[in-house]
Structure formats: structure tokens, C-alpha cells
Scaffold this motif. Structure first.
Motif, PDB file in Angstrom:
ATOM      1  N   ILE A  41       0.840  -1.206   0.000  1.00 17.45           N
ATOM      2  CA  ILE A  41       0.000   0.000   0.000  1.00 17.45           C
ATOM      3  C   ILE A  41       0.870   1.249   0.000  1.00 17.45           C
ATOM      4  CG2 ILE A  41      -1.682   1.327   1.353  1.00 17.45           C
ATOM      5  CD1 ILE A  41      -2.861  -1.426   2.209  1.00 17.45           C
ATOM      6  N   ALA A  42       1.958   1.232   0.759  1.00 14.49           N
ATOM      7  CA  ALA A  42       2.866   2.383   0.787  1.00 14.49           C
ATOM      8  C   ALA A  42       3.498   2.611  -0.582  1.00 14.49           C
ATOM      9  CB  ALA A  42       3.948   2.175   1.848  1.00 14.49           C
ATOM     10  N   GLU A  43       3.865   1.541  -1.291  1.00  8.05           N
ATOM     11  CA  GLU A  43       4.426   1.677  -2.642  1.00  8.05           C
ATOM     12  C   GLU A  43       3.425   2.348  -3.579  1.00  8.05           C
ATOM     13  OE1 GLU A  43       5.855  -1.866  -4.479  1.00  8.05           O
ATOM     14  OE2 GLU A  43       7.449  -2.147  -3.009  1.00  8.05           O
ATOM     15  N   VAL A  44       2.185   1.878  -3.532  1.00 10.40           N
ATOM     16  CA  VAL A  44       1.145   2.462  -4.385  1.00 10.40           C
ATOM     17  C   VAL A  44       0.936   3.928  -4.004  1.00 10.40           C
ATOM     18  CG1 VAL A  44      -1.296   2.360  -5.038  1.00 10.40           C
ATOM     19  CG2 VAL A  44       0.028   0.245  -4.825  1.00 10.40           C
ATOM     20  N   ASP A  45       0.915   4.211  -2.715  1.00  8.45           N
ATOM     21  CA  ASP A  45       0.743   5.577  -2.240  1.00  8.45           C
ATOM     22  C   ASP A  45       1.868   6.471  -2.744  1.00  8.45           C
ATOM     23  OD1 ASP A  45      -0.493   7.663  -0.634  1.00  8.45           O
ATOM     24  OD2 ASP A  45       1.149   7.369   0.788  1.00  8.45           O
ATOM     25  N   ASP A  46       3.089   6.001  -2.686  1.00  7.68           N
ATOM     26  CA  ASP A  46       4.244   6.788  -3.118  1.00  7.68           C
ATOM     27  C   ASP A  46       4.225   7.079  -4.619  1.00  7.68           C
ATOM     28  OD1 ASP A  46       5.184   6.796  -0.521  1.00  7.68           O
ATOM     29  OD2 ASP A  46       6.648   5.185  -0.855  1.00  7.68           O
ATOM     30  N   GLN A  47       3.605   6.186  -5.394  1.00  7.77           N
ATOM     31  CA  GLN A  47       3.632   6.318  -6.851  1.00  7.77           C
ATOM     32  C   GLN A  47       2.382   6.988  -7.432  1.00  7.77           C
ATOM     33  OE1 GLN A  47       4.321   2.352  -8.290  1.00  7.77           O
ATOM     34  NE2 GLN A  47       6.273   2.180  -7.221  1.00  7.77           N
ATOM     35  N   ARG A  48       1.367   7.197  -6.628  1.00  8.80           N
ATOM     36  CA  ARG A  48       0.115   7.745  -7.177  1.00  8.80           C
ATOM     37  C   ARG A  48       0.278   9.243  -7.458  1.00  8.80           C
ATOM     38  NH1 ARG A  48      -3.908   9.614  -2.717  1.00  8.80           N
ATOM     39  NH2 ARG A  48      -2.556   9.523  -0.893  1.00  8.80           N
ATOM     40  N   PRO A  49      -0.343   9.681  -8.546  1.00 11.38           N
ATOM     41  CA  PRO A  49      -0.275  11.119  -8.883  1.00 11.38           C
ATOM     42  C   PRO A  49      -0.977  11.970  -7.834  1.00 11.38           C
ATOM     43  CG  PRO A  49      -1.110   9.799 -10.733  1.00 11.38           C
ATOM     44  CD  PRO A  49      -1.050   8.901  -9.544  1.00 11.38           C
ATOM     45  N   ASP A  50      -0.520  13.196  -7.690  1.00 13.05           N
ATOM     46  CA  ASP A  50      -1.172  14.133  -6.769  1.00 13.05           C
ATOM     47  C   ASP A  50      -2.645  14.251  -7.106  1.00 13.05           C
ATOM     48  OD1 ASP A  50       1.178  14.661  -5.435  1.00 13.05           O
ATOM     49  OD2 ASP A  50       1.644  16.466  -6.581  1.00 13.05           O
ATOM     50  N   GLY A  51      -3.462  14.310  -6.087  1.00 12.97           N
ATOM     51  CA  GLY A  51      -4.891  14.467  -6.280  1.00 12.97           C
ATOM     52  C   GLY A  51      -5.630  13.173  -6.532  1.00 12.97           C
ATOM     53  N   THR A  52      -4.896  12.070  -6.632  1.00 17.85           N
ATOM     54  CA  THR A  52      -5.532  10.773  -6.848  1.00 17.85           C
ATOM     55  C   THR A  52      -5.878  10.162  -5.494  1.00 17.85           C
ATOM     56  OG1 THR A  52      -4.249  10.408  -8.851  1.00 17.85           O
ATOM     57  CG2 THR A  52      -5.257   8.475  -7.863  1.00 17.85           C
ATOM     58  N   ASN A  53      -7.084   9.692  -5.364  1.00 17.55           N
ATOM     59  CA  ASN A  53      -7.557   9.040  -4.151  1.00 17.55           C
ATOM     60  C   ASN A  53      -6.808   7.714  -3.961  1.00 17.55           C
ATOM     61  OD1 ASN A  53      -9.530   6.877  -3.112  1.00 17.55           O
ATOM     62  ND2 ASN A  53     -10.449   8.794  -2.416  1.00 17.55           N
ATOM     63  N   LEU A  54      -6.371   7.422  -2.741  1.00 19.02           N
ATOM     64  CA  LEU A  54      -5.616   6.195  -2.489  1.00 19.02           C
ATOM     65  C   LEU A  54      -6.436   4.953  -2.802  1.00 19.02           C
ATOM     66  CD1 LEU A  54      -3.111   4.671  -1.562  1.00 19.02           C
ATOM     67  CD2 LEU A  54      -3.885   4.976   0.804  1.00 19.02           C
ATOM     68  N   SER A  55      -7.701   4.938  -2.441  1.00 22.30           N
ATOM     69  CA  SER A  55      -8.534   3.771  -2.741  1.00 22.30           C
ATOM     70  C   SER A  55      -8.604   3.530  -4.249  1.00 22.30           C
ATOM     71  CB  SER A  55      -9.945   3.942  -2.175  1.00 22.30           C
ATOM     72  OG  SER A  55      -9.904   3.965  -0.766  1.00 22.30           O
ATOM     73  N   SER A  56      -8.759   4.581  -5.023  1.00 22.51           N
ATOM     74  CA  SER A  56      -8.791   4.451  -6.479  1.00 22.51           C
ATOM     75  C   SER A  56      -7.450   3.965  -7.012  1.00 22.51           C
ATOM     76  CB  SER A  56      -9.137   5.789  -7.134  1.00 22.51           C
ATOM     77  OG  SER A  56     -10.436   6.181  -6.798  1.00 22.51           O
ATOM     78  N   ALA A  57      -6.360   4.503  -6.478  1.00 21.74           N
ATOM     79  CA  ALA A  57      -5.025   4.075  -6.912  1.00 21.74           C
ATOM     80  C   ALA A  57      -4.812   2.588  -6.616  1.00 21.74           C
ATOM     81  CB  ALA A  57      -3.954   4.919  -6.220  1.00 21.74           C
ATOM     82  N   LEU A  58      -5.321   2.108  -5.490  1.00 17.22           N
ATOM     83  CA  LEU A  58      -5.186   0.692  -5.147  1.00 17.22           C
ATOM     84  C   LEU A  58      -6.007  -0.180  -6.097  1.00 17.22           C
ATOM     85  CD1 LEU A  58      -5.301   0.998  -1.272  1.00 17.22           C
ATOM     86  CD2 LEU A  58      -3.321   0.316  -2.645  1.00 17.22           C
TER      87      LEU A  58
END
Length: 79
Positions: A41-58
């Protein structure tokens, strides 16, 4: 059904709202890589674009992983 899941992300507690199927796939993907779920989850969080919701990125991470696995399986069958 959406469910809130709590985890520690970069040293602080956070809640993520995901369907059980996505949560289970995240657990499977983390296990395949030998990572704790919080690490993935931390990896996905670190790579997600600004303004992107973490749940959506996951969810998108899970979708991309499943598409890669399906393409791999297809290429093995045709080889």
C-alpha cells in the motif's frame, strides 16, 4: 460491498474504503512479492499522482496486476 480497512501508512494510521475483492487481491499480490500488505500500500501511495484518491489508486494497481497476469498466461498458452 465497500468496507473500511485500517492500516499504518508511513507511520500513521489511515482508513481505506475498498470492496473485499480488491482487498483480497492486494493481500495476494503482497504475498506474491513477499511484502507486508502495508508495504505494498505504501508503494502504491508513493507512486500515485497528486490528487488521486488512495482507494482508487489501489483499485487501479490491482487491475493492472491482473491484466499483466492474464497477458502472461495468454502468451504462455500460445508459445
Amino acid at each position: 460491498m465497500l468496507k473500511k480497512h485500517s492500516t499504518t501508512l508511513h507511520g500513521h494510521r489511515t482508513s481505506i474504503t475498498l470492496e473485499d475483492a480488491f482487498w483480497q487481491e492486494l493481500q495476494r499480490l503482497a504475498g506474491q512479492r513477499g511484502l507486508p500488505l502495508a508495504g505494498l500500500i505504501a508503494e502504491v501511495d508513493d507512486q500515485r499522482p497528486d490528487g488521486t484518491n488512495l482507494s482508487s489508486a489501489l483499485r487501479l494497481h490491482v487491475l493492472a496486476a491482473l491484466k499483466t497476469e492474464a497477458a502472461s498466461a495468454t502468451s504462455r498458452q500460445t508459445a
